[in-house]
Design a protein around this motif. Structure first.
Motif, short mmCIF file in Angstrom:
data_model
loop_
_atom_site.label_atom_id
_atom_site.label_comp_id
_atom_site.label_asym_id
_atom_site.label_seq_id
_atom_site.Cartn_x
_atom_site.Cartn_y
_atom_site.Cartn_z
N HIS A 179 11.13 5.80 0.87
CA HIS A 179 11.20 4.87 2.38
C HIS A 179 9.57 4.57 2.68
O HIS A 179 9.06 5.54 3.71
CB HIS A 179 11.60 5.51 3.36
CG HIS A 179 12.68 3.57 4.15
ND1 HIS A 179 11.77 2.21 3.63
CD2 HIS A 179 13.20 3.77 5.22
CE1 HIS A 179 12.64 2.47 4.26
NE2 HIS A 179 12.93 2.47 5.57
N GLN A 180 9.85 3.87 2.57
CA GLN A 180 7.73 3.00 2.98
C GLN A 180 7.31 2.09 3.71
O GLN A 180 6.51 2.13 4.31
CB GLN A 180 6.76 2.64 0.86
CG GLN A 180 6.95 3.70 0.19
CD GLN A 180 6.10 3.78 -0.36
OE1 GLN A 180 5.23 2.25 -1.05
NE2 GLN A 180 5.08 3.89 -1.41
N ASP A 229 2.34 7.00 6.07
CA ASP A 229 0.63 7.58 5.39
C ASP A 229 0.84 7.87 4.26
O ASP A 229 -0.33 7.31 3.96
CB ASP A 229 -0.06 8.67 5.75
CG ASP A 229 0.90 10.02 5.46
OD1 ASP A 229 1.68 9.49 5.02
OD2 ASP A 229 0.15 11.39 5.61
N GLY A 230 1.59 6.23 4.02
CA GLY A 230 2.04 6.40 2.13
C GLY A 230 2.76 7.59 1.89
O GLY A 230 2.90 7.44 0.25
N ASP A 240 7.44 2.05 -5.30
CA ASP A 240 6.02 2.27 -5.02
C ASP A 240 4.85 0.92 -4.65
O ASP A 240 6.09 -0.01 -4.61
CB ASP A 240 5.06 3.19 -6.02
CG ASP A 240 3.87 3.02 -5.77
OD1 ASP A 240 3.43 3.93 -4.74
OD2 ASP A 240 2.86 2.73 -6.82
N GLY A 241 4.41 0.53 -3.73
CA GLY A 241 3.52 -0.83 -3.85
C GLY A 241 3.97 -1.61 -2.10
O GLY A 241 3.31 -1.95 -1.35
N THR A 242 5.58 -0.67 -1.43
CA THR A 242 5.70 -1.56 -0.34
C THR A 242 4.69 -0.83 -0.01
O THR A 242 4.30 -1.86 1.63
CB THR A 242 7.10 -1.36 -0.50
OG1 THR A 242 7.74 -0.17 -0.20
CG2 THR A 242 7.37 -2.12 -1.22
N GLY A 269 3.10 -0.73 5.48
CA GLY A 269 3.87 0.03 6.08
C GLY A 269 3.71 0.18 7.36
O GLY A 269 3.94 -0.91 7.91
N LYS A 270 3.92 1.31 7.20
CA LYS A 270 4.23 1.33 9.39
C LYS A 270 3.25 1.02 10.23
O LYS A 270 3.44 0.58 11.16
CB LYS A 270 4.85 3.15 8.96
CG LYS A 270 5.92 3.25 10.50
CD LYS A 270 5.88 4.45 10.75
CE LYS A 270 7.12 4.67 11.13
NZ LYS A 270 7.28 6.05 11.82
#
Lengths: 406, 302, 528
Positions: free
Chosen positions: B90-91, B173-174, B200-202, B207-208
């Motif tokens: 989950h990104q 943080d990815g 991957d990539g979102t 991001g948060k």
């Protein structure tokens, strides 16, 4: 005799109000004011005398009346039809050559009454007797049907309301004594006359207040907000530390003490702000730029308006009115500084104004003179003020040979 | 004759508005939120079809245009039979619509998504839109909750696919985080296959910590279904899912073969949260924004 | 092969000359005999930039080892980089800083350096916004560093994170960013757009506090910087160099990476801007007419936004890394190679067209103080040896000079314009009477530290920047400038070039010699 008279005519009042911004001349012509031949007013008692005006100023409140833009509050405090004009220098008809300025307040003493509690204490501007006694309703000469007013060939005044004009003063200086008296009263209204002062507006009231404050107060700086070039010029010569544009006030107030500015909130500001415009925007900016707990003096006559008073509440600002003149309490320092002889330090505002007139020479604020029959351009000029390079517009009545030729 | 002197307007106002309750009466019912929010309406056949339509014409195309997904091993989704449990890292908030956009319509239209009850169901309107538009169901991610688990189990038994993010929240943080065992537990209980997805990539797109969406490319790797073995402990099954996600994550950065070599870098979950780890996981893609696309955002400062 | 710059003498066949005029252009016919200084054409860029960066990092100049061998896992590594004021307009992605920093980080990751911090070397400039940082650094660097708090912006007012390095022999205080000073290695990544940038100025100014910067950002220094674009004759740079030596002696290890760009400033749609007027083909003339007519009909704020969205297709002409002074000598040589044009003799009048952008109004409004600074600070100083205009001569600037300010980025500028310039325009009086109160104003400091505002003292520096020009010139005329705002600056405005020249004649006498500095792109005059 010839006189400009304001008549009771709702339709004309409304016309003037609607047209005033875009068709000012038309608004004056179709408005409630007209030049008429009228009977000279009756003398209510032997203490009254007949006078011939020499110069009669157009005050902001007169303009507001003519264009029906003043507060409806005043409607009941006048008696129609009346001849406007309360800034008058004139001569007694029975003793030509002697120049007098008129203190126009129609107080108990003038109305032939025993003094009310305010008059007794000298605060004649708060006099209770606005509608009773020898005269009809009216706060001042120039709003009362019984006395006539300055915009005419003749009016009557109570002997006690006359002040002889010293020979050193020009007619222009003399006609400015009444506005100066107002300004002196405004200048003495702040509780503390020190620190940083801002005056919003540089019309007659603003400039006269500036002149009075610079001698009556001990300010570190006086900032004047002036919109028009002539106002800026005069403000500089009358003792302003800095003269700024309307939208610059907040920045200057903030820089004064390097204070914090969060949105419209300012953490510090001027010690005192005098509002000499009387519009909603100017009062709001006064409330926002004075320091928390500071004082705002409203000197310009405010019409009905909507105000955001949140900063007043939050910053605990005091807002004070300042109307006309009465008796002032001068502290010893101030009295000594302006070199006015005073025994008990309670002194009539008019006396101070007469004293200061020679020093301040406010005659230079008189920019335009008109004959009585030129009342349309005169009022137009007065209404547009600084926009048309005018400060004080006066009616010049000196040219008329005889008052009784009609 | 009526003694009521009130003007008709006031009366009309009373009739049209809901009357207020006198202070001494029982207060009105407080509506259930969080895990107690009832999402059953969103699985009603009519709502389901409306959602299918909205996702097909709106959410999925929009998501594809923002995320430009590359799908690796899409064939793994062919011939899968409902119900399936999809498990993904989950990104970003974009993960859910991205998964829906990637799934074939047949699976997509019968899918519910486990969403954080504390975030997506804290207010009724938010819960309504989450469940109507995305088929979200409230999952308690703060503590293991019986209500959440039972709801998920019941829906699987009814034939709904379930999307879960066992990391329990978006990565700060990815980098990947440890998997919670809830997904493995539910799968063991209903004995249905788990399909791991690596997204991957979102994180780079939204991001948060991002303040707005920065459109860019993404990759979704689809793993082979994992079926709980007979007698396998939940922890072991969870370990297998973690391993599978790790392989998929490496495949994004390298290739099919290298990803399956033992002892490769880029372990799942990330061994440390240092920038070096993030730097290594991003070196497969040079993320220069390139020329701005029309329309340009004139005057945009952020 | 790009052609060098040259000086053109205007004759009857010379077509009208293009002037920048803020967010628009003017075509002006200069009198016969006037000189026009045309810049050299853009140099050919390096094809493989990443390769050039790798080569520079592995083969540093001066007494320094290759970057990789300076890195070890337990070290503190700090990478400082030039802020949003460079280059102008912003460079089309990828920005050269992002490529260099990626290469540096690649080596740091290989060496396993965990303690890495990036610092935007703002000095007293405004903080960069997220999108500006993403643009300058690239998303890969931003996404790896920003969420961990390893991407910071220099805060000159954060006294807890500043440290005094020492004092120069002239008593100049050197106070720098603590993290940068206490690192085992400080890598500085610069863009040397003009010859003023780079060298010791990068660290000694970019990472310094107000108390340190004020020793060289003052009127006395600026008047003695002739010009501040010529590092060897610039008091500004001498001071920075003295500070640089103090920094070096204090044991701060700096690995300087300087990059140079060519002058390919405008994208293809504005191609006519970089061509010589007599070489405009049909397409250029067409696009000039279309552009300038469209701009006339565009409200100023919209035109501003259109121009501010321009990204320049700059090409990289060199990357050099290693010891500060050795690197900077190489860099200066490359900048001069691109920008320097030899001119013989000064003239009475210098005309300048001012563009929509200066170093301090990226994504913002060019207010009158910035107009002043760009004209009399930057462009006037684009000379070596002697100014293009003689002592007592006149500069004519072309710019609308509208009294518009960006309240978020330039709050102190508004007050400077309204409260200081109304009193005086004399740099010395301004410095002694007002600087301190603006510099210490807690509200400006607050906005500088937490919002995106320039420091309270920054408008003063703008004014000092032009002090040398004010001292040198006999008059300044702003062509097409708002009369009120222009008067506030202490200058005169003229509505046509003919009027401006007429006004100038009353100062320099009849039959003056005229030189026009043709821009874009950037050009520097070598006056003999």
């Amino acid at each position: 005799m010839r006189a400009l008279v304001i008549n009771r005519s709702p339709a004309r009042f409304l016309t003037a109000r609607v047209l005033k911004d875009h068709l000012t001349d038309k608004a004056v012509e179709s408005g409630p004011l007209s030049l008429k031949d009228v009977d000279a007013p009756q003398l209510p008692s032997p203490e009254w005398v007949r006078l011939r005006p020499l110069l009669a100023g157009i005050c902001g409140s007169d303009v507001a009346t003519v264009f029906f833009s003043s507060s409806r509050y005043f409607e009941a405090l006048t008696s129609l039809p009346f001849t406007p004009g309360h800034e008058i220098v004139g001569e007694r008809i029975d003793r030509p050559g002697e120049r007098f300025v008129v203190e126009p307040a129609l107080t108990c003493a003038i109305r032939g009454l025993a003094p009310c509690r305010f008059c007794a204490s000298g605060q004649t501007q708060l006099c209770e007797s606005i509608a009773i006694g020898d005269l009809k309703e009216g706060m001042q000469l120039g709003y009362c049907a019984s006395t006539g007013g300055g915009w005419s060939n003749e009016f009557i005044a109570h002997d006690r309301s006359l002040h002889a004009v010293p020979d050193a003063l020009t007619l222009e200086d003399a006609v400015m004594i009444e506005p100066l008296a107002c300004a002196v009263h405004v200048s003495l209204r702040p509780t503390v006359r020190r620190g940083h002062l801002a005056i919003i507006g540089a019309g007659t009231v603003g400039l006269a207040t500036l002149a009075a404050s610079s001698v009556l107060g001990e300010y570190d700086s006086i900032t004047v907000v002036a919109k028009h070039p002539i106002q800026q010029l005069l403000a500089k010569t009358l003792g302003a530390t800095q003269v700024i544009g309307t939208d610059e006030l907040v920045g200057v107030a903030r820089r004064l003490h390097s204070s914090q500015r969060v949105g419209r909130y300012l953490s510090n500001g001027f010690d005192t702000v005098i509002d000499a415009v009387g519009s909603g925007a100017s009062i709001e900016s006064a409330i926002e730029t004075v320091q928390p707990g500071g004082e705002v003096v409203v000197a310009g006559m405010p019409p009905r308006q909507s105000l955001d008073l949140a900063p007043l509440w939050h910053r605990e600002v005091t807002i004070k009115g300042a109307y006309a003149y009465g008796t002032e309490h001068l502290d010893a320092n101030t009295a000594a500084r302006i070199k006015i002889p005073t025994e008990n330090r309670d002194i009539r505002t008019f006396t101070i104004a007469l004293h200061l007139a020679e020093q301040l020479r406010l005659g230079r604020l008189v920019t335009h003179r008109y004959r009585l029959n030129e009342y349309v351009p005169a009022l137009r000029k007065a209404y547009h003020g600084g926009r048309e390079d005018a400060i004080k517009v006066v009616f010049d009545l000196t040219k008329r040979k005889s008052v009784h030729d009609a | 004759m009526s003694t009521d002197k009130r003007p008709p307007v006031a009366l009309a106002r009373f009739v049209l508005r809901r009357p207020t309750t006198p202070g001494s009466m029982i207060p009105p019912r407080v509506h259930a939120t969080g895990t107690n929010y009832d999402t059953s309406f969103s699985r009603n056949e009519v709502v389901r079809r409306v959602r299918a339509f909205l996702v097909d014409v709106g959410i999925a195309p929009l998501t594809r245009s923002i995320t430009r997904p590359t799908i690796i091993n899409a064939s793994a989704l062919d011939g899968l039979e409902r119900p399936i449990i999809f498990v993904a890292n989950h990104q970003s908030h974009l993960d859910t619509p991205l998964i829906l956009a990637v799934l074939p319509p047949e699976l997509r239209h019968h899918t519910v998504v486990g969403a954080g009850a504390d975030f997506f169901f804290d207010r009724r309107t938010k819960g309504f839109f989450s469940s109507t538009l995305l088929g979200a169901i409230p999952i308690d991610r703060v503590r293991p909750s019986r209500a959440s688990a039972e709801l998920a189990t019941r829906l699987l038994l009814e034939g709904w696919n379930l999307v879960l993010f066992p990391e329990g929240g978006r990565t700060p943080d990815g980098l990947t985080q440890e998997l919670k065992s809830g997904a493995a537990q539910i799968a063991s209980k209903v004995q249905r296959p788990v399909v791991p997805l690596f997204i991957d990539g979102t994180y780079e797109i939204y991001g948060k910590t991002a303040d707005r969406i920065h459109p860019g490319p993404t990759t979704v790797v689809i793993g082979e279904p994992l079926v709980p073995r007979v007698g396998e402990r939940v922890a072991d099954f969870n370990e297998r899912i973690t391993g599978a996600l790790g392989v998929l994550g490496r495949e994004v950065a390298t290739d099919f073969y290298t990803a399956r070599q033992p002892g490769g870098a880029l372990a799942f979950p990330a061994p440390s949260r240092s920038w070096v780890e993030a730097w290594r996981t991003s070196d497969h893609r040079h993320q220069h924004s390139g020329r701005r696309r029309w329309p340009k955002m004139f005057g945009s400062r952020s | 092969m790009p052609r060098p710059g040259f000086v053109l003498e205007v004759d009857r066949a010379t077509p009208p000359t293009l002037f920048w005029h803020g967010e628009s252009f003017r075509l002006e016919r200069l009198p016969r005999g006037s000189r026009i200084l045309y810049p050299p054409e853009p140099l050919n860029p390096i094809g493989d930039v990443r390769g050039a960066i790798d080569h520079a990092l592995d083969n540093p100049v001066g007494d320094v080892q290759p970057l990789s061998s300076l890195l070890n896992p337990n070290m503190k590594l700090t990478i400082a980089f030039d802020d949003v004021s460079l280059p102008l307009p912003p460079m089309a992605a990828p920005d050269i800083r992002s490529l260099v920093i990626e290469a540096v980080l690649e080596r740091a990751a290989q060496a396993g350096v965990t303690d890495v911090v990036l610092i935007a070397a703002l000095a007293l400039h405004r903080r960069m916004t997220e999108s500006e940082l993403r643009h300058a650094l690239g998303n890969r660097v931003y996404n790896a560093m920003a969420p961990r708090g390893q991407l910071t912006q220099h805060d000159a007012e954060d006294k807890a994170n500043m440290t005094v390095v020492g004092e120069t022999d002239r008593g100049e205080l050197v106070e720098l960013n603590r993290r940068a000073v206490e690192s085992d290695l400080l890598v500085y990544v610069n863009i040397n757009l003009v010859s003023m940038d780079g060298g010791h100025k990068s660290v000694a100014t970019g990472l310094a506090s107000y108390d340190s910067i004020k020793f060289h950002h003052n009127v006395a220094t600026m008047v003695h910087s002739r010009s501040f674009m010529d590092r060897h004759n610039s008091e500004l740079h001498s001071s920075n160099w003295r500070m640089g030596h103090v920094i070096k002696d204090a044991g701060v290890k700096i690995f300087q990476i300087e990059t140079t760009l060519n002058t390919a400033t405008f994208p293809d749609s504005f191609r006519f801007l970089s061509k010589r007027e007599w070489e405009w083909n049909l397409r250029d003339r067409g696009s000039f007419i279309a552009t300038s007519e469209a701009l006339k009909r565009t409200p100023p704020h919209l035109a501003r936004q259109i121009f501010q969205s321009i990204r320049s297709p700059y090409g990289v002409t060199g990357v050099c890394a290693g010891e500060v002074e050795a690197v900077h000598e190489v860099t200066l040589e490359r900048v001069y190679q691109q920008q320097l044009v030899r001119v013989d003799g000064q003239s009475d009048i210098l005309t300048l067209g001012l563009p929509f952008i200066g170093p301090y109004n990226v994504n913002s409004i060019m207010n009158p103080i910035l107009v002043y600074c760009l004209g009399l600070g930057y462009l006037f100083n684009m000379y070596r040896n002697k100014p293009l205009v003689r002592k007592g001569g006149v500069v004519i600037l072309s710019h609308p000079n509208r009294p518009e300010f960006d309240p978020a980025f330039h709050p102190s500028y508004v007050d400077f314009f309204e409260q200081v310039l109304t009193e005086t325009t004399d740099p010395l009086v301004i410095e002694s009477k007002y600087e301190e109160s603006f510099a210490r104003d807690p509200w400006y400091i607050h906005l500088y530290r937490t919002a995106n505002a320039y420091h309270g003292v920054h408008p003063f520096y703008m004014w000092y920047w032009g002090a040398h020009a004010l001292d040198h010139l006999g008059g300044v005329i702003i062509l097409g400038g708002d009369p009120k705002a222009t008067r506030r600056l202490g200058f005169q405005s003229a509505s046509t070039m003919a009027d401006a020249l007429e006004m100038a004649r009353s100062i320099v006498g009849p039959d003056p010699s005229i030189t026009h500095l043709h821009s874009p792109p950037l050009v520097m005059a070598d006056v003999y």
